[in-house]
Design a protein around this motif. Structure first.
Motif, PDB file in Angstrom:
ATOM      1  N   ASN A 134      -4.353   2.602 -18.433  1.00 29.00           N
ATOM      2  CA  ASN A 134      -3.544   3.812 -18.521  1.00 29.00           C
ATOM      3  C   ASN A 134      -3.109   4.114 -19.943  1.00 29.00           C
ATOM      4  OD1 ASN A 134      -3.773   4.141 -15.817  1.00 29.00           O
ATOM      5  ND2 ASN A 134      -1.787   3.231 -15.321  1.00 29.00           N
ATOM      6  N   SER A 199       4.994  -2.984 -17.902  1.00 34.11           N
ATOM      7  CA  SER A 199       3.538  -3.086 -18.017  1.00 34.11           C
ATOM      8  C   SER A 199       3.132  -4.322 -18.802  1.00 34.11           C
ATOM      9  CB  SER A 199       2.981  -1.827 -18.677  1.00 34.11           C
ATOM     10  OG  SER A 199       3.183  -0.697 -17.864  1.00 34.11           O
ATOM     11  N   LYS A 202       3.557  -7.340 -16.597  1.00 32.62           N
ATOM     12  CA  LYS A 202       2.565  -7.357 -15.523  1.00 32.62           C
ATOM     13  C   LYS A 202       1.191  -7.771 -16.050  1.00 32.62           C
ATOM     14  CE  LYS A 202       2.892  -3.886 -12.544  1.00 32.62           C
ATOM     15  NZ  LYS A 202       3.151  -2.499 -12.064  1.00 32.62           N
ATOM     16  N   ASP A 208      -1.628  -5.932 -11.119  1.00 34.34           N
ATOM     17  CA  ASP A 208      -2.205  -4.596 -11.176  1.00 34.34           C
ATOM     18  C   ASP A 208      -1.172  -3.657 -11.799  1.00 34.34           C
ATOM     19  OD1 ASP A 208      -3.361  -2.138 -10.857  1.00 34.34           O
ATOM     20  OD2 ASP A 208      -3.578  -2.254  -8.676  1.00 34.34           O
ATOM     21  N   SER A 210      -1.415  -0.590 -12.543  1.00 37.97           N
ATOM     22  CA  SER A 210      -1.432   0.779 -12.030  1.00 37.97           C
ATOM     23  C   SER A 210      -0.675   0.902 -10.713  1.00 37.97           C
ATOM     24  CB  SER A 210      -2.882   1.242 -11.831  1.00 37.97           C
ATOM     25  OG  SER A 210      -3.532   0.468 -10.833  1.00 37.97           O
ATOM     26  N   GLU A 211      -0.338  -0.231 -10.072  1.00 36.38           N
ATOM     27  CA  GLU A 211       0.387  -0.209  -8.803  1.00 36.38           C
ATOM     28  C   GLU A 211       1.888  -0.347  -9.048  1.00 36.38           C
ATOM     29  OE1 GLU A 211       1.536   0.618  -5.774  1.00 36.38           O
ATOM     30  OE2 GLU A 211      -0.557   0.134  -5.219  1.00 36.38           O
ATOM     31  N   ARG A 212       2.612   0.756  -8.820  1.00 36.00           N
ATOM     32  CA  ARG A 212       4.068   0.751  -9.021  1.00 36.00           C
ATOM     33  C   ARG A 212       4.826   1.054  -7.731  1.00 36.00           C
ATOM     34  NH1 ARG A 212       2.350   4.177 -13.324  1.00 36.00           N
ATOM     35  NH2 ARG A 212       2.094   3.013 -15.276  1.00 36.00           N
ATOM     36  N   ARG A 213       4.088   1.208  -6.623  1.00 40.33           N
ATOM     37  CA  ARG A 213       4.737   1.597  -5.374  1.00 40.33           C
ATOM     38  C   ARG A 213       5.039   0.420  -4.469  1.00 40.33           C
ATOM     39  NH1 ARG A 213      -0.046   5.092  -3.346  1.00 40.33           N
ATOM     40  NH2 ARG A 213      -1.010   3.165  -4.126  1.00 40.33           N
ATOM     41  N   LEU A 214       4.365  -0.720  -4.677  1.00 36.37           N
ATOM     42  CA  LEU A 214       4.516  -1.879  -3.816  1.00 36.37           C
ATOM     43  C   LEU A 214       4.957  -3.091  -4.631  1.00 36.37           C
ATOM     44  CD1 LEU A 214       1.242  -1.541  -1.683  1.00 36.37           C
ATOM     45  CD2 LEU A 214       3.573  -1.002  -0.951  1.00 36.37           C
ATOM     46  N   GLN A 216       4.885  -6.828  -6.081  1.00 36.45           N
ATOM     47  CA  GLN A 216       3.790  -7.733  -6.444  1.00 36.45           C
ATOM     48  C   GLN A 216       4.365  -9.077  -6.874  1.00 36.45           C
ATOM     49  OE1 GLN A 216       0.340  -6.193  -8.767  1.00 36.45           O
ATOM     50  NE2 GLN A 216       1.587  -4.373  -9.103  1.00 36.45           N
ATOM     51  N   PRO A 238       9.726  -2.060  -6.608  1.00 33.27           N
ATOM     52  CA  PRO A 238       9.920  -0.641  -6.941  1.00 33.27           C
ATOM     53  C   PRO A 238      11.325  -0.179  -6.572  1.00 33.27           C
ATOM     54  CG  PRO A 238       7.908  -0.990  -5.654  1.00 33.27           C
ATOM     55  CD  PRO A 238       8.694  -2.259  -5.578  1.00 33.27           C
ATOM     56  N   GLU A 243      10.436  -0.058 -11.869  1.00 34.02           N
ATOM     57  CA  GLU A 243      10.216  -1.378 -11.302  1.00 34.02           C
ATOM     58  C   GLU A 243      11.213  -2.393 -11.862  1.00 34.02           C
ATOM     59  OE1 GLU A 243       5.732  -2.310 -10.340  1.00 34.02           O
ATOM     60  OE2 GLU A 243       5.870  -1.365 -12.306  1.00 34.02           O
TER      61      GLU A 243
END
Length: 525
Positions: A134, A199, A202, A208, A210-214, A216, A238, A243
């Motif tokens: 990104n 980021s 992570k 991942d 790009s994954e900010r909704r779940l 990890q 999140p 996050e």
């Protein structure tokens, strides 16, 4: 004297303002009162601290490709081109009073890392960083973010923290360390770099980005300049404003701890050693998260770790590495849970088994059966006291007769903050307060308690932690009560008759010994 001091201060203020106005006029730059700025809003990490110190110029605010830069003398203008080259931003100078700028620079310098300059660039992840698809962590302007993250990780190690919290909110970003069981706010990075901090972490944890909704889970393995390796367990969550990240520092040194260093009394130490010498049975350590259960278990495993024994552990995750012990980490994504690992262990000719936590009936049944068939089993459970542990297992569905014949020892424990020996002060408390706390009337007259004060050597009057323990050996009389489905109150009453004190009594003894305060005793028990 007071009038003279006030007049001198006014004269100095007037002189400083006049000098700043003169510099502003000569440069054609606006004049700004630096006191109007909130120190927390000043954006740190945008420019290298050495550059700020060299040119005595402080970045105040970034907006629409421009950087507002506070200066107090014409010579500082020479830094404008260098800042544009390093940041890609056009520096817009504003003139401030020299004394206010120096004061702000000192405050900012004081807030820098305790370890600034001590090998920050040598801090490396063992896994190579992945590229940011990104574009959030690419480019030279992200170097301050990398250095900020490294600095905070090293500061946490220096402070002896157990957890690091990165928390984004609407207008602030907060970093807190959990030190000796208590959260302390350490710094507030600019809120506009919160996503870049997340980021960066992570990437280090091989998540991942790009994954900010779940949520990890990940793990960071760092290698310091001296060759030592440090592990961090990381979880993302999140939230409304971004996050939240929490890193648990996994202290590999716990595997080197000896039973003598746990803080057990002589009688408690002998009870633990007696249970460890048994060829079979179940030893349970209970307490809340962060109470030191794993260290207590590993102190026992270290004693048992001999060439003639086959020892296996299953944990979520493996927090302490112990050479000579076969350690398995739970991986629920592929179905490797506590029960599956335990069943596999029993086909591996084990002598000693350690289960990180008994969470369900299946795991409890396998652990109990292993303890009944010639294996020594160690595990943990989340209960408030030793007596409640048996009730918890019965509620899971383990029959009382199995508990009576398998459990050998239950250890309930807490960690209390130790008073700083450099600044603790005597505490005089009313007799009624001491009686209400639980001290026996006959001991009150000779008590010498201490309270926290705070100094340069400690955090709020405390430094380090001390273990508080309640040990419950399962005697024949105790097994008889368990077989008859006795409740926690009956078990506690028999324990007192057999001379085993509870957690509260152990905490009060620690307080009477001057190791902690009554306030801390009330907090943890």
């Amino acid at each position: 004297m007071l009038i003279a001091d006030t007049g001198q201060s006014t004269t100095e203020d007037q002189y400083g303002a006049a000098a700043a106005a003169s510099v502003a006029a000569s440069l054609g730059a606006p004049l700004l009162d630096l006191d109007a700025f909130d120190p927390q809003s000043i954006e740190r990490g945008l420019i290298d601290h050495k550059l700020i110190s060299k040119h005595r110029a402080m970045p105040l605010m970034r907006r629409r490709g421009r950087l507002l830069l506070a200066v107090s003398e014409p010579a500082a203008m020479a830094v404008l081109d260098e800042i544009k080259f390093r940041t890609g931003l056009v520096a817009q100078p504003v003139v401030v009073e020299a004394d206010k700028l120096e004061r702000a620079l000192r405050l900012q310098s004081r807030g820098e890392s305790l370890l600034d300059g001590l090998g920050l660039d040598d801090l490396q992840t063992e896994a190579a960083p992945e590229p940011d698809t990104n574009g959030e962590i690419a480019g030279a302007d992200e170097t301050p973010v990398v250095r900020l993250v490294n600095r905070l990780l090293l500061d946490a190690l220096q402070a002896g923290a157990s957890d690091i919290h990165f928390e984004p909110f609407e207008t602030i970003c907060r970093v807190r360390f959990r030190i000796d069981g208590i959260l302390h706010e350490i710094t507030r990075p600019p809120v506009n770099i919160a996503r870049r901090i997340a980021s960066r972490l992570k990437i280090m944890a091989q998540m991942d980005i790009s994954e900010r909704r779940l949520p990890q889970d990940g793990r960071i393995r760092l290698r310091l300049a001296d060759g030592d390796g440090i592990d961090f367990r990381m979880n993302t969550l999140p939230t409304l404003w971004g996050e939240k990240l929490v890193l648990r520092i996994l202290d590999g040194g716990g595997g080197q701890m000896d039973i003598d260093a746990l803080g057990l009394t002589d009688s408690q130490r002998e009870q633990y050693l007696f249970a460890l010498r048994a060829n079979q049975g179940l030893i349970l350590v209970t307490g809340p998260t962060g109470s030191g259960k794993t260290v207590t278990l590993y102190a026992g495993l270290r004693l048992l770790n001999k060439p003639e024994r086959n020892i296996a552990t299953v944990e979520d995750p493996v927090e302490i590495n112990l050479e000579g012990v076969n350690q398995v980490a739970v991986n629920n994504r592929i179905g490797l849970d506590f029960a599956l690992a335990l069943r596999a262990f029993l086909r591996q000719d084990p002598d000693v088994l350690m289960v990180g936590e008994i969470r369900d009936l299946e795991t409890a049944e396998i652990a109990v059966k292993a303890a009944q068939t010639g294996h020594l089993v160690l595990s943990t459970l989340h209960t408030n006291s030793a007596g409640e542990t048996l009730g918890r297992l019965k509620n899971m569905g383990v029959p009382s007769y199995n508990l009576a014949t398998s459990v050998r020892l239950i250890i309930a424990q807490r960690l209390a903050r130790k008073l700083c020996p450099h600044c603790r002060k005597p505490s005089l408390l009313p007799r009624d307060t001491l009686l209400e706390a639980g001290f026996p009337p006959g001991e009150i007259d000779s008590l010498q308690l201490f309270s926290a004060q705070g100094c340069e050597q400690c955090k709020s009057g405390y430094r380090g932690r001390v273990g508080i323990y309640e040990l419950l050996p399962i005697s024949p009389a105790m097994a008889d009560i368990i077989m008859r489905d006795g409740n926690a109150l009956q078990i506690a009453e028999l324990a007192r008759e057999e001379g085993h004190g509870d957690l509260r009594r152990a905490a009060l003894d620690t307080c009477a010994a001057g190791l902690t305060s009554l306030d801390e005793v009330n907090r943890v028990t």
